[in-house]
Design a protein around this motif. Structure first.
Motif, mmCIF file in Angstrom:
data_model
loop_
_atom_site.group_PDB
_atom_site.id
_atom_site.type_symbol
_atom_site.label_atom_id
_atom_site.label_comp_id
_atom_site.label_asym_id
_atom_site.label_seq_id
_atom_site.Cartn_x
_atom_site.Cartn_y
_atom_site.Cartn_z
ATOM 1 N N HIS A 134 0.804 -1.224 0.000
ATOM 2 C CA HIS A 134 0.000 0.000 0.000
ATOM 3 C C HIS A 134 0.835 1.273 0.000
ATOM 4 O O HIS A 134 0.284 2.369 -0.028
ATOM 5 N N LEU A 182 -1.027 3.678 -6.505
ATOM 6 C CA LEU A 182 -1.934 2.915 -7.371
ATOM 7 C C LEU A 182 -2.596 1.774 -6.617
ATOM 8 O O LEU A 182 -3.758 1.460 -6.854
ATOM 9 N N HIS A 183 -1.876 1.168 -5.696
ATOM 10 C CA HIS A 183 -2.460 0.095 -4.888
ATOM 11 C C HIS A 183 -3.478 0.658 -3.898
ATOM 12 O O HIS A 183 -4.509 0.028 -3.638
ATOM 13 N N ARG A 188 -6.621 1.422 -5.774
ATOM 14 C CA ARG A 188 -7.345 0.196 -6.104
ATOM 15 C C ARG A 188 -8.290 -0.221 -4.985
ATOM 16 O O ARG A 188 -9.346 -0.775 -5.235
ATOM 17 N N THR A 189 -7.946 0.085 -3.730
ATOM 18 C CA THR A 189 -8.834 -0.292 -2.630
ATOM 19 C C THR A 189 -10.168 0.436 -2.720
ATOM 20 O O THR A 189 -11.167 -0.061 -2.232
ATOM 21 N N THR A 239 -11.627 1.221 -5.621
ATOM 22 C CA THR A 239 -12.353 0.801 -6.817
ATOM 23 C C THR A 239 -12.648 -0.690 -6.852
ATOM 24 O O THR A 239 -13.484 -1.124 -7.622
ATOM 25 N N ASP A 240 -11.986 -1.466 -6.012
ATOM 26 C CA ASP A 240 -12.177 -2.920 -6.005
ATOM 27 C C ASP A 240 -13.420 -3.358 -5.234
ATOM 28 O O ASP A 240 -13.723 -4.535 -5.180
ATOM 29 N N SER A 292 -11.406 9.281 -4.364
ATOM 30 C CA SER A 292 -10.405 8.254 -4.063
ATOM 31 C C SER A 292 -8.979 8.746 -4.272
ATOM 32 O O SER A 292 -8.076 8.372 -3.533
ATOM 33 N N SER A 310 -6.335 8.726 -1.292
ATOM 34 C CA SER A 310 -5.139 7.904 -1.516
ATOM 35 C C SER A 310 -3.868 8.729 -1.363
ATOM 36 O O SER A 310 -2.890 8.273 -0.775
#
Length: 94
Positions: free
Chosen positions: A18, A22-23, A26-27, A29-30, A39, A43
């Motif tokens: 994390h 980008l990771h 992703r939390t 959008t996942d 986001s 982020s």
């Protein structure tokens, strides 16, 4: 040494994963939830989304672990992070 690198020194695999924005993005959008948070802003402030079924939105700093719940659209994630965790290496760079 960068602030994020200091967060990872513990060899914590989740922190290392994390540490990359980008990771963290992703939390957000996942998961299947209404897109009510910016986001990218959350982020960049070091947060990942930790969705919990039937509970308010919850984010956690990938570095210091501070948790913010009951988020409103008007909340400023960086200001909130700084006020809640003055010892966080990630927000210490701001």
């Amino acid at each position: 040494v960068s602030a994020m690198l200091r967060c990872i020194v513990s060899h914590d695999h989740e922190k290392a994963y994390h540490s990359v924005i980008l990771h963290r993005l992703r939390t957000f959008t996942d998961h299947d939830f209404p897109q009510v948070l910016d986001s990218e802003v959350w982020s960049k402030a070091g947060f990942i989304l930790e969705p919990q079924q039937n509970l308010p939105l919850r984010v956690r700093c990938c570095c210091c672990g501070v948790i913010i719940e009951k988020i409103r659209l008007s909340d400023d994630p960086l200001k909130m992070h700084l006020s809640m965790s003055r010892v966080c290496d990630y927000v210490g760079k701001f």
